[in-house]
Design an enzyme around this catalytic site. Structure first.
Site, PDB file in Angstrom:
ATOM      1  N   TRP A 154       0.819  -1.220   0.000  1.00 42.06           N
ATOM      2  CA  TRP A 154       0.000   0.000   0.000  1.00 42.06           C
ATOM      3  C   TRP A 154       0.847   1.261   0.000  1.00 42.06           C
ATOM      4  O   TRP A 154       0.480   2.251  -0.627  1.00 42.06           O
ATOM      5  CB  TRP A 154      -1.000  -0.021   1.159  1.00 42.06           C
ATOM      6  CG  TRP A 154      -1.892  -1.217   1.064  1.00 42.06           C
ATOM      7  CD1 TRP A 154      -1.959  -2.265   1.927  1.00 42.06           C
ATOM      8  CD2 TRP A 154      -2.802  -1.535  -0.009  1.00 42.06           C
ATOM      9  NE1 TRP A 154      -2.863  -3.198   1.473  1.00 42.06           N
ATOM     10  CE2 TRP A 154      -3.384  -2.774   0.297  1.00 42.06           C
ATOM     11  CE3 TRP A 154      -3.183  -0.886  -1.191  1.00 42.06           C
ATOM     12  CZ2 TRP A 154      -4.324  -3.387  -0.536  1.00 42.06           C
ATOM     13  CZ3 TRP A 154      -4.112  -1.495  -2.017  1.00 42.06           C
ATOM     14  CH2 TRP A 154      -4.676  -2.723  -1.693  1.00 42.06           C
ATOM     15  N   LYS A 195     -13.437  -1.378   6.624  1.00 43.22           N
ATOM     16  CA  LYS A 195     -12.867  -2.358   7.556  1.00 43.22           C
ATOM     17  C   LYS A 195     -13.445  -2.163   8.964  1.00 43.22           C
ATOM     18  O   LYS A 195     -14.094  -3.053   9.492  1.00 43.22           O
ATOM     19  CB  LYS A 195     -11.357  -2.280   7.548  1.00 43.22           C
ATOM     20  CG  LYS A 195     -10.811  -2.631   6.146  1.00 43.22           C
ATOM     21  CD  LYS A 195      -9.338  -2.405   6.069  1.00 43.22           C
ATOM     22  CE  LYS A 195      -8.822  -2.228   4.669  1.00 43.22           C
ATOM     23  NZ  LYS A 195      -9.046  -3.358   3.767  1.00 43.22           N
ATOM     24  N   ASP A 198      -1.978   6.633   6.191  1.00 45.34           N
ATOM     25  CA  ASP A 198      -2.971   5.713   5.646  1.00 45.34           C
ATOM     26  C   ASP A 198      -3.354   4.786   6.800  1.00 45.34           C
ATOM     27  O   ASP A 198      -2.564   3.933   7.215  1.00 45.34           O
ATOM     28  CB  ASP A 198      -2.365   4.917   4.477  1.00 45.34           C
ATOM     29  CG  ASP A 198      -3.322   3.849   3.958  1.00 45.34           C
ATOM     30  OD1 ASP A 198      -4.425   3.698   4.508  1.00 45.34           O
ATOM     31  OD2 ASP A 198      -2.945   3.160   2.977  1.00 45.34           O
TER      32      ASP A 198
HETATM   33  N1  PMP Z   1      -4.321   1.019   2.229  1.00 45.66           N
HETATM   34  C1  PMP Z   1      -4.464  -0.044   3.028  1.00 45.66           C
HETATM   35  C2  PMP Z   1      -3.635  -0.134   4.269  1.00 45.66           C
HETATM   36  C3  PMP Z   1      -5.381  -1.038   2.704  1.00 45.66           C
HETATM   37  O1  PMP Z   1      -5.532  -2.108   3.501  1.00 45.66           O
HETATM   38  C4  PMP Z   1      -6.153  -0.912   1.524  1.00 45.66           C
HETATM   39  C5  PMP Z   1      -7.190  -1.922   1.115  1.00 45.66           C
HETATM   40  N2  PMP Z   1      -7.093  -3.164   1.605  1.00 45.66           N
HETATM   41  C6  PMP Z   1      -5.951   0.204   0.715  1.00 45.66           C
HETATM   42  C7  PMP Z   1      -5.036   1.156   1.105  1.00 45.66           C
HETATM   43  C8  PMP Z   1      -6.736   0.407  -0.557  1.00 45.66           C
HETATM   44  O2  PMP Z   1      -8.020   0.764  -0.214  1.00 45.66           O
HETATM   45  P1  PMP Z   1      -9.195   1.039  -1.278  1.00 45.66           P
HETATM   46  O3  PMP Z   1      -9.522  -0.285  -1.875  1.00 45.66           O
HETATM   47  O4  PMP Z   1     -10.279   1.598  -0.399  1.00 45.66           O
HETATM   48  O5  PMP Z   1      -8.693   2.004  -2.270  1.00 45.66           O
END
Ligand code: PMP
Length: 360
Positions: free
Chosen positions: A101, A193, A169
């Protein structure tokens, strides 16, 4: 009622009381004769939900008036781009790389041609840890981290100090514990989540950062200021998602807020990690012990990896969903967000012990 135990990494389970509440007033919201989905986002009825959700978030985290709350769309993925677009001032943006991420966030900064630097990384050990001795430059435009790494199951135990505004994030540990906002400039995450359904991205931003952008070529919708000026009602927001988020935040407050959530989450994680550590090597956790996540527990069947799909399939038959590890890491991942109870984790631990006994 047929409700499974949901260990999915997200979208994950919602509190049953929230779903039942929404079900009850799905057709006629508070006996008004219309669904909350069927009314204008400019109506007083919806505004109460919208600002009510914001009030609850303020109450939960306890940050001051210097922050605004936004309910945006586009997921955490859009924030990977909005952060550099809005917060870069031509200096250097600094990032800590702790996995998939943060890599994606770094990639967006690169794509936008923004001056950036990776100041620490745990790539050399397959992202099994949070890098040691993280040091941001005082004059960095911002200092970017991901507090909980959903795939690798690592989590910061405290926030790194930073004179530059910390950008976080928090997608997978949002609302799981209290946070000290002293160094935080911006915190964001998808609701799916710990906070509600997918489709709503919660952004908590210090007002001065929303004012930073000095580039009239950035599209209106991609500017934080557009949304802070309009109290997050610039365009039609995801109204039903915000309604469910409001109910989920209400549920969390009823459960004792973030202090109580932290205690519950620690007890669940301890139970599960103990089961892994006391399995005589049958199970093996991915993350280093000091950096283990209390939200996502990633592990393998060290005794025999071929047993992993069998484990997942048998667990599913026993009523436990979402235990397959992320494709980047394989193995097993149990996501134990706020809605997963200690009893749910006990059920998983008993299953794990029995599985190890049968196959060990
Ligand atoms: N950052 C983290 C830490 C995540 O766990 C996730 C999704 N699992 C994301 C970003 C991406 O999120 P989204 O699908 O809402 O764009």
């Amino acid at each position: 009622m047929n409700r499974k135990i949901n260990f999915s990494a997200g979208p994950s389970g919602l509190p049953l009381s929230v779903l039942e509440h929404a079900q009850k007033e799905l057709i006629s919201y508070q006996n008004n004769g219309f669904s909350i989905m069927e009314i204008s986002h400019r109506s007083k009825t919806f505004e109460e939900v919208h600002f009510g959700a914001m009030d609850k978030i303020r109450k939960l985290y306890g940050f001051g008036d210097e922050y605004e709350i936004l309910f945006l769309q586009g997921g955490a993925h859009l924030q990977f781009a909005m952060v550099p677009l809005n917060l870069s001032m031509g200096g250097t943006a600094e990032y800590v790389n702790t996995g998939v991420w943060t890599n994606k966030a770094i990639k967006e900064a690169k794509l936008l041609g923004i001056n950036h630097k990776v100041v620490a990384s745990s790539e050399d050990t397959k992202f099994d840890r949070i890098p040691e001795n993280i040091k941001f430059s005082d004059d960095a435009d911002y200092a970017y981290i991901c507090t909980n790494n959903t795939i690798y199951g690592t989590q910061y135990k405290s926030l790194p100090k930073s004179k530059a505004p910390l950008v976080i994030d928090a997608s997978s540990d949002f609302f799981s514990e209290p946070l000290d906002f002293t160094d935080i400039g911006l915190l964001y995450g998808g609701a799916q989540k710990n906070a509600g359904p997918s489709g709503v991205t919660v952004v908590i931003i210090r007002k001065d950062l929303a004012e930073r952008l000095d580039n009239d070529r950035v599209p209106t919708m991609l500017r934080y200021k557009t949304h802070t000026d309009a109290k997050s009602l610039y365009n039609t927001p995801p109204t039903f998602g915000i309604y469910l988020l409001d109910l989920t935040m209400g549920w969390l407050l009823e459960q004792g807020g973030l202090v109580a959530a932290k205690e519950r989450n620690a007890a669940k994680a301890d139970l599960l990690y103990d089961a892994i550590d006391n399995s005589k090597g049958f199970y093996k956790g991915h993350a280093r012990k000091t950096d283990r996540s209390v939200m996502n527990v990633s592990y393998n069947i060290a005794a025999n990896a071929e047993l992993e799909p069998v484990f997942v399939a048998e667990a599913e038959k026993a009523g436990m969903l979402g235990l397959k590890g992320h494709r980047h890491l394989g193995g097993i991942r149990a996501s134990i967000y706020n809605v997963v109870s200690l009893n749910d984790v006990k059920t998983l631990v008993e299953f794990m012990k029995e599985f190890a006994r049968k196959n060990g």
